[in-house]
Scaffold this motif. Structure first.
Motif, PDB file in Angstrom:
ATOM      1  N   PRO A 123     -16.090  -0.504   1.355  1.00 16.90           N
ATOM      2  CA  PRO A 123     -14.656  -0.591   1.068  1.00 16.90           C
ATOM      3  C   PRO A 123     -14.126   0.610   0.289  1.00 16.90           C
ATOM      4  O   PRO A 123     -12.989   1.026   0.458  1.00 16.90           O
ATOM      5  CB  PRO A 123     -14.535  -1.874   0.231  1.00 16.90           C
ATOM      6  CG  PRO A 123     -15.896  -2.153  -0.283  1.00 16.90           C
ATOM      7  CD  PRO A 123     -16.860  -1.563   0.695  1.00 16.90           C
ATOM      8  N   TRP A 175     -14.452  -5.705   3.495  1.00 19.53           N
ATOM      9  CA  TRP A 175     -13.962  -4.399   3.055  1.00 19.53           C
ATOM     10  C   TRP A 175     -12.440  -4.328   3.083  1.00 19.53           C
ATOM     11  O   TRP A 175     -11.840  -3.568   2.328  1.00 19.53           O
ATOM     12  CB  TRP A 175     -14.512  -3.275   3.946  1.00 19.53           C
ATOM     13  CG  TRP A 175     -16.006  -3.181   3.969  1.00 19.53           C
ATOM     14  CD1 TRP A 175     -16.878  -3.824   3.130  1.00 19.53           C
ATOM     15  CD2 TRP A 175     -16.803  -2.409   4.874  1.00 19.53           C
ATOM     16  NE1 TRP A 175     -18.163  -3.491   3.459  1.00 19.53           N
ATOM     17  CE2 TRP A 175     -18.151  -2.615   4.525  1.00 19.53           C
ATOM     18  CE3 TRP A 175     -16.517  -1.558   5.932  1.00 19.53           C
ATOM     19  CZ2 TRP A 175     -19.194  -2.018   5.197  1.00 19.53           C
ATOM     20  CZ3 TRP A 175     -17.558  -0.941   6.613  1.00 19.53           C
ATOM     21  CH2 TRP A 175     -18.892  -1.179   6.249  1.00 19.53           C
ATOM     22  N   ARG A 176     -11.837  -5.077   4.033  1.00 19.70           N
ATOM     23  CA  ARG A 176     -10.378  -5.083   4.170  1.00 19.70           C
ATOM     24  C   ARG A 176      -9.917  -6.519   4.371  1.00 19.70           C
ATOM     25  O   ARG A 176     -10.641  -7.316   4.992  1.00 19.70           O
ATOM     26  CB  ARG A 176      -9.922  -4.271   5.396  1.00 19.70           C
ATOM     27  CG  ARG A 176     -10.425  -2.868   5.445  1.00 19.70           C
ATOM     28  CD  ARG A 176      -9.924  -2.044   4.310  1.00 19.70           C
ATOM     29  NE  ARG A 176      -8.563  -1.579   4.497  1.00 19.70           N
ATOM     30  CZ  ARG A 176      -7.868  -0.970   3.525  1.00 19.70           C
ATOM     31  NH1 ARG A 176      -8.401  -0.796   2.331  1.00 19.70           N
ATOM     32  NH2 ARG A 176      -6.659  -0.548   3.747  1.00 19.70           N
ATOM     33  N   TYR A 214     -12.328   3.596   2.174  1.00 19.76           N
ATOM     34  CA  TYR A 214     -11.022   3.540   2.855  1.00 19.76           C
ATOM     35  C   TYR A 214      -9.983   4.411   2.176  1.00 19.76           C
ATOM     36  O   TYR A 214      -8.949   4.724   2.750  1.00 19.76           O
ATOM     37  CB  TYR A 214     -10.534   2.090   2.975  1.00 19.76           C
ATOM     38  CG  TYR A 214     -11.162   1.426   4.175  1.00 19.76           C
ATOM     39  CD1 TYR A 214     -10.503   1.378   5.390  1.00 19.76           C
ATOM     40  CD2 TYR A 214     -12.447   0.907   4.102  1.00 19.76           C
ATOM     41  CE1 TYR A 214     -11.097   0.817   6.500  1.00 19.76           C
ATOM     42  CE2 TYR A 214     -13.055   0.346   5.210  1.00 19.76           C
ATOM     43  CZ  TYR A 214     -12.374   0.302   6.402  1.00 19.76           C
ATOM     44  OH  TYR A 214     -12.971  -0.238   7.502  1.00 19.76           O
ATOM     45  N   THR A 232       0.839  -1.199   0.000  1.00 20.92           N
ATOM     46  CA  THR A 232       0.000   0.000   0.000  1.00 20.92           C
ATOM     47  C   THR A 232       0.875   1.251   0.000  1.00 20.92           C
ATOM     48  O   THR A 232       0.377   2.360  -0.152  1.00 20.92           O
ATOM     49  CB  THR A 232      -0.867   0.041   1.283  1.00 20.92           C
ATOM     50  OG1 THR A 232       0.015  -0.030   2.420  1.00 20.92           O
ATOM     51  CG2 THR A 232      -1.872  -1.082   1.331  1.00 20.92           C
ATOM     52  N   ALA A 277      -8.274  -1.941  10.476  1.00 25.93           N
ATOM     53  CA  ALA A 277      -9.735  -2.016  10.454  1.00 25.93           C
ATOM     54  C   ALA A 277     -10.249  -2.814  11.639  1.00 25.93           C
ATOM     55  O   ALA A 277      -9.499  -3.539  12.288  1.00 25.93           O
ATOM     56  CB  ALA A 277     -10.179  -2.677   9.152  1.00 25.93           C
ATOM     57  N   PHE A 294      -5.291  -6.781   8.047  1.00 28.65           N
ATOM     58  CA  PHE A 294      -5.432  -5.420   8.567  1.00 28.65           C
ATOM     59  C   PHE A 294      -6.302  -5.355   9.824  1.00 28.65           C
ATOM     60  O   PHE A 294      -6.544  -4.287  10.357  1.00 28.65           O
ATOM     61  CB  PHE A 294      -6.034  -4.495   7.492  1.00 28.65           C
ATOM     62  CG  PHE A 294      -5.126  -4.279   6.308  1.00 28.65           C
ATOM     63  CD1 PHE A 294      -3.892  -3.681   6.474  1.00 28.65           C
ATOM     64  CD2 PHE A 294      -5.511  -4.672   5.028  1.00 28.65           C
ATOM     65  CE1 PHE A 294      -3.051  -3.473   5.391  1.00 28.65           C
ATOM     66  CE2 PHE A 294      -4.676  -4.471   3.935  1.00 28.65           C
ATOM     67  CZ  PHE A 294      -3.441  -3.869   4.123  1.00 28.65           C
TER      68      PHE A 294
END
Ligand SMILES: Cc1cc2nc3c(=O)[nH]c(=O)nc-3n(C[C@H](O)[C@H](O)[C@H](O)COP(=O)(O)OP(=O)(O)OC[C@H]3O[C@@H](n4cnc5c(N)ncnc54)[C@H](O)[C@@H]3O)c2cc1C
Length: 325
Positions: free
Chosen positions: A217, A245-246, A220, A196, A236, A250
């Motif tokens: 999602p 969503w993640r 974010y 990322t 998260a 995470f």
């Protein structure tokens, strides 16, 4: 050396120890040392060895062997157990990371000694070591000691004071000619997640966490933008992870990662006990939630009762200005 404090090296799998090792080595020195690193790797680098020395390792036990990658407990534990039986270290310390967590538990079982997992404090009490570790999802702190040596402990990242690197310090490197047992598990495929560009969650000094209040999602991206500006990792809650969503790596909390950053910013996170278990040792906790009754405000140092979708862009703008980005 008999009576040494060993520090098991967590590396980036490319030949460099991770910065959390400055904390493990620094703590071993503070407890009285002598400090020695134990590095299991398929590729050590001179730079990596120099880094361990600069942090204060007086010696590096180097187990370099292609069979040690990827990590498998069954290949790592026997050579270290053998070395420990021969060299009689006083303590074996490692950072709380996915593989060290498993490795240290297996090593403790193999050596028949205790393991103080997830320690947040270590102190000598006369000639015994006492570890402080959270229990009951972090609601209580317990102090434990060991019936016999070596004392095994994993140290929570970002809690212990890192050693100052002193370039130019040297360490004796002893290559260990260990027999690595044949692994029963074979790696079929390794996929690297696309980076990322933000710091790694467990190592980050600043962490932003997004919960169910993020609504989806796609949102974010605003947290990542803020993270990019202040150099924070983005994590998260489980609600967000369970919703897809993640990715799970995470997730912060009891069944996710344990973090202890200097600053935790929670957006749309209610503060369930299982989430707090993974972040309550953060130095400064800031909660942003539109519900003034949200439980997270009970442990927050600062709270903003507001809609996160208004607060995040404002914070990003203000930090950008302050940091002149
Ligand atoms: C065995 C077990 C293990 C678990 N492990 C974990 C774990 O590791 N990690 C974890 O996180 N949870 C874990 N949980 C789940 C935990 O109990 C909670 O369900 C979860 O943490 C809730 O996530 P959340 O705070 O994002 O969602 P919610 O509790 O739904 O909270 C969402 C919050 O967002 C706020 N909000 C909504 N919209 C906005 C907005 N626009 N602006 C500002 N605020 C807004 C709401 O007021 C609310 O407080 C576990 C549960 C169990 C039973």
């Amino acid at each position: 050396m008999a009576g040494a404090f060993w520090c098991v090296v967590e590396d980036d799998r490319k030949g460099m120890p991770k910065k959390v090792m400055a904390e493990v080595i620094g703590e071993a020195a503070r407890l009285g040392g002598p400090v020695e690193a134990v590095w299991l790797t398929d590729k050590a680098t001179d730079e990596g060895l120099a880094q361990l020395a600069a942090w204060g390792a007086g010696k590096v036990w180097l187990l370099e062997n292609a069979a040690l990658a990827p990590y498998r407990g069954e290949t790592w534990v026997p050579p270290v157990a053998e070395l420990a039986a021969r060299e009689a270290p006083k303590a074996i310390l490692a950072a709380v990371t996915s593989r060290q967590r498993e490795f240290m538990a297996r090593l403790a079982a193999r050596l028949g000694v205790g393991l103080a997992a997830d320690s947040v404090g270590l102190a000598m009490d006369g000639d015994r070591l006492v570890a402080t570790r959270p229990v009951y999802a972090g609601k209580l702190l317990s102090k434990v000691t060991w019936a016999r040596q070596p004392w095994l402990a994993t140290l929570r990242p970002n809690v212990f004071k890192p050693a100052d690197a002193q370039p130019g310090r040297t360490a004796a490197v002893e290559r260990v000619a260990a027999t690595i047992p044949a692994a029963r598990m074979q790696l079929v495929e390794r996929r690297e997640e696309a980076s990322t560009g933000l710091p790694e969650l467990t190592e980050a000094e600043l962490v932003i966490s997004g919960g169910r209040g993020m609504k989806g999602p796609e949102n974010y991206v605003i947290l990542e933008e803020l993270g990019g500006v202040i150099g924070a990792a983005v994590g998260a809650s489980r609600a967000a992870v369970d919703a897809g969503w993640r990715p799970h790596r995470f997730q912060i909390g009891q069944t996710g990662r344990t973090i202890s950053p200097k600053l935790y910013l929670g957006f749309g996170v209610s503060g369930a006990i299982q989430h707090l278990a993974g972040m309550r040792t953060s130095k400064v906790i800031v909660a942003i939630n539109k519900d003034p009754e949200a439980p997270i405000f009970k442990i927050a140092d600062y709270g903003i009762v507001a809609d996160l979708f208004e607060v995040v862009p404002e914070l990003t703008k203000e930090f950008k200005r302050l940091l002149e980005k």
